[in-house]
Design a protein around this motif. Structure first.
Motif, mmCIF file in Angstrom:
data_model
loop_
_atom_site.group_PDB
_atom_site.id
_atom_site.type_symbol
_atom_site.label_atom_id
_atom_site.label_comp_id
_atom_site.label_asym_id
_atom_site.label_seq_id
_atom_site.Cartn_x
_atom_site.Cartn_y
_atom_site.Cartn_z
ATOM 1 N N ASN A 13 0.808 -1.228 0.000
ATOM 2 C CA ASN A 13 0.000 0.000 0.000
ATOM 3 C C ASN A 13 0.833 1.266 0.000
ATOM 4 O OD1 ASN A 13 -2.969 -0.853 0.308
ATOM 5 N ND2 ASN A 13 -1.843 -2.191 1.711
ATOM 6 N N ASN A 14 2.157 1.072 -0.195
ATOM 7 C CA ASN A 14 3.037 2.240 -0.294
ATOM 8 C C ASN A 14 3.043 3.097 0.974
ATOM 9 O OD1 ASN A 14 4.835 3.164 -2.033
ATOM 10 N ND2 ASN A 14 3.371 3.976 -3.538
ATOM 11 N N GLN A 15 3.026 2.443 2.124
ATOM 12 C CA GLN A 15 2.932 3.171 3.398
ATOM 13 C C GLN A 15 4.039 2.741 4.355
ATOM 14 O OE1 GLN A 15 0.799 5.626 4.017
ATOM 15 N NE2 GLN A 15 -0.585 5.392 2.280
ATOM 16 N N GLU A 16 5.226 2.398 3.809
ATOM 17 C CA GLU A 16 6.307 1.876 4.670
ATOM 18 C C GLU A 16 6.784 2.881 5.711
ATOM 19 O OE1 GLU A 16 6.329 1.586 1.164
ATOM 20 O OE2 GLU A 16 7.979 0.243 0.649
ATOM 21 N N GLN A 17 6.520 4.179 5.486
ATOM 22 C CA GLN A 17 6.977 5.204 6.439
ATOM 23 C C GLN A 17 6.444 4.956 7.862
ATOM 24 O OE1 GLN A 17 4.583 5.655 4.204
ATOM 25 N NE2 GLN A 17 2.874 6.592 5.301
ATOM 26 N N LEU A 18 5.376 4.167 7.979
ATOM 27 C CA LEU A 18 4.790 3.954 9.310
ATOM 28 C C LEU A 18 5.713 3.130 10.221
ATOM 29 C CD1 LEU A 18 1.018 3.368 8.455
ATOM 30 C CD2 LEU A 18 2.111 5.430 9.306
#
Ligand code: UTP
Length: 408
Positions: A13-18
């Motif tokens: 989901n392209n949300q690895e920054q979390l």
């Protein structure tokens, strides 16, 4: 779900920054963060790509209102009918207090704002004073349901407890907590509000009835015999709650929903306007209206699209129960979102820096077969506190409180 599965879910989901600070946080924080990510439904973010809120509208036409003059002619009858329903316990009130009031910029629930000058008078207290008008008239308490969010529930409940519910009978008050949705930056990347915590915010005021149902309050209310719910916002100090005249007129007119409206102050006033859309009631935002619509007048000079909504609605409970599972459109709202930046610093922005996802109670109106537009006097019933200064501020609300003889 283990950390590998969580990492994959985020990658997809392209949300690895979390997980950027995952190695720095405690085991307890890791568990909390992973639990949050597991539950996240990323599909809500598709609304950014799909341009939520920009859906084509149907055929819009003006709606007539029951005007102040017409109401006054039959006021006695309406009041009697309304009081009868209130005395019979058929009318409940729902205070929407789950918002974050970011424009006002308080660090506590908005209802805890002291609006007094010569004495302390909290917004919540003034709302209780307002509802007491009808309690005294009817000789019975009105069941009051208060929606909070995870962010402010504890503070709100404690505040009512500490202040002894401002004299209201607490057995008639029930709190319930609304759902949350993630907040993102302008690129749709979900923010962290702490290194080990996803940024979540209340998902708008549209889910109130569903949240009531999740909290078991729809059954509770039905057992009490509540047939009508008056929904209102926390920030209007002049809010008339469970107004018997409004209730009575809605019953007499045989509608499933009513909305208090005020005549526009100017054709281009920035308010949502009650209209008909494809023959059903609907609220059209000021920015959706063309110049022609804005300036369209009746022969007597009155604006055709004249009635602005003030977030005071009456709903027939049987209709709400039937529609509770229907989905509402999602609005993307630009807000100030405190977050951890890429350097690991906590940022509290002064201007909007991203999106929140909200459903709105005003969209419920279009789900109704009919809606009584019930005109009220702006200076008597509408003094919202939205901004720190200027329009719709504490200052403007105080002026109106003075005009209405409220001591503060
Ligand atoms: P507003 O639209 O003024 O939003 O809410 P807000 O979050 O309180 O304030 P800003 O926009 O950040 O400054 C109108 C009413 O709906 C409630 C608010 O508490 C207020 O009574 N509300 C709003 C909720 O209960 N939940 C929400 O998620 C949003």
């Amino acid at each position: 779900m283990d950390i590998l599965a969580i990492t994959n879910k985020l990658k997809e989901n392209n949300q690895e920054q979390l997980l950027k600070y995952y190695d720095e946080i405690s085991d307890e924080e890791k568990e909390y963060l992973c639990g949050q990510i597991e539950k996240l439904d990323f599909s809500i973010l598709d609304n950014i790509k799909n341009g939520a809120g920009s859906d084509e509208r149907g055929v819009i036409e003006p709606i007539g209102a029951l005007t102040i003059e017409e109401i006054n002619e039959d006021k006695k009858k309406y009041e009697e009918v309304g009081l009868k329903a209130i005395k019979a316990g058929e009318v409940g009130a729902v205070l929407l207090a789950g918002g974050q009031g970011t424009r006002l910029g308080l660090d506590c629930p908005k209802g805890m704002l002291n609006v007094g000058v010569n004495k302390t008078l909290y917004l919540f207290e003034q709302l209780i004073n307002n509802i007491m008008d009808v309690v005294n008239k009817a000789g019975t308490y009105v069941p009051l349901y208060i929606m909070t969010s995870e962010k402010n529930n504890e503070d709100t409940v404690n505040f009512f407890e500490e202040n002894n519910y401002f004299g209201y009978d607490k057995s008639f008050v029930k709190f319930f907590v609304q759902e949350m949705a993630p907040s993102t930056d302008y690129n749709g990347k979900i923010y962290l509000e702490e290194k080990g915590k996803v940024s979540m915010s209340p998902n708008g005021n549209g889910g109130w009835f569903l949240s009531m149902e999740h909290a078991g309050l729809v059954d509770e209310m039905s057992e009490r015999g509540v047939k009508w719910l008056n929904v209102f916002s926390v920030d209007n100090v002049l809010q008339k709650i469970a107004d018997p005249v409004f209730v009575g007129a809605s019953i007499e007119k045989n509608v499933v929903c009513g909305s208090k409206v005020v005549a526009k102050a100017a054709p281009d006033e920035k308010v949502g306007v009650l209209c008909l859309e494809d023959g059903k009631p609907s609220i059209v935002e000021y920015y959706e209206m063309t110049d022609d619509m804005i300036n369209l007048r009746h022969e007597d000079g009155k604006l055709q699209y004249n009635y602005g909504v003030i977030l005071n609605y009456l709903f027939d409970v049987a209709t709400l129960k039937r529609l509770v599972k229907s989905s509402l459109p999602i609005h993307i709202v630009e807000k100030k979102i405190p977050h951890i930046d890429e350097n690991g610093d906590y940022i509290k922005p002064d201007s909007p820096n991203g999106y929140k996802f909200e459903t709105l109670v005003l969209d419920m109106i279009h789900m109704m077969d009919n809606c009584l537009a019930f005109e009220v006097e702006r200076s008597r019933e509408f003094a919202p506190i939205k901004n720190a200064t200027g329009v719709d501020s504490l200052e403007s609300a105080r002026e109106l409180m003075r005009l209405n003889g409220i001591e503060f």
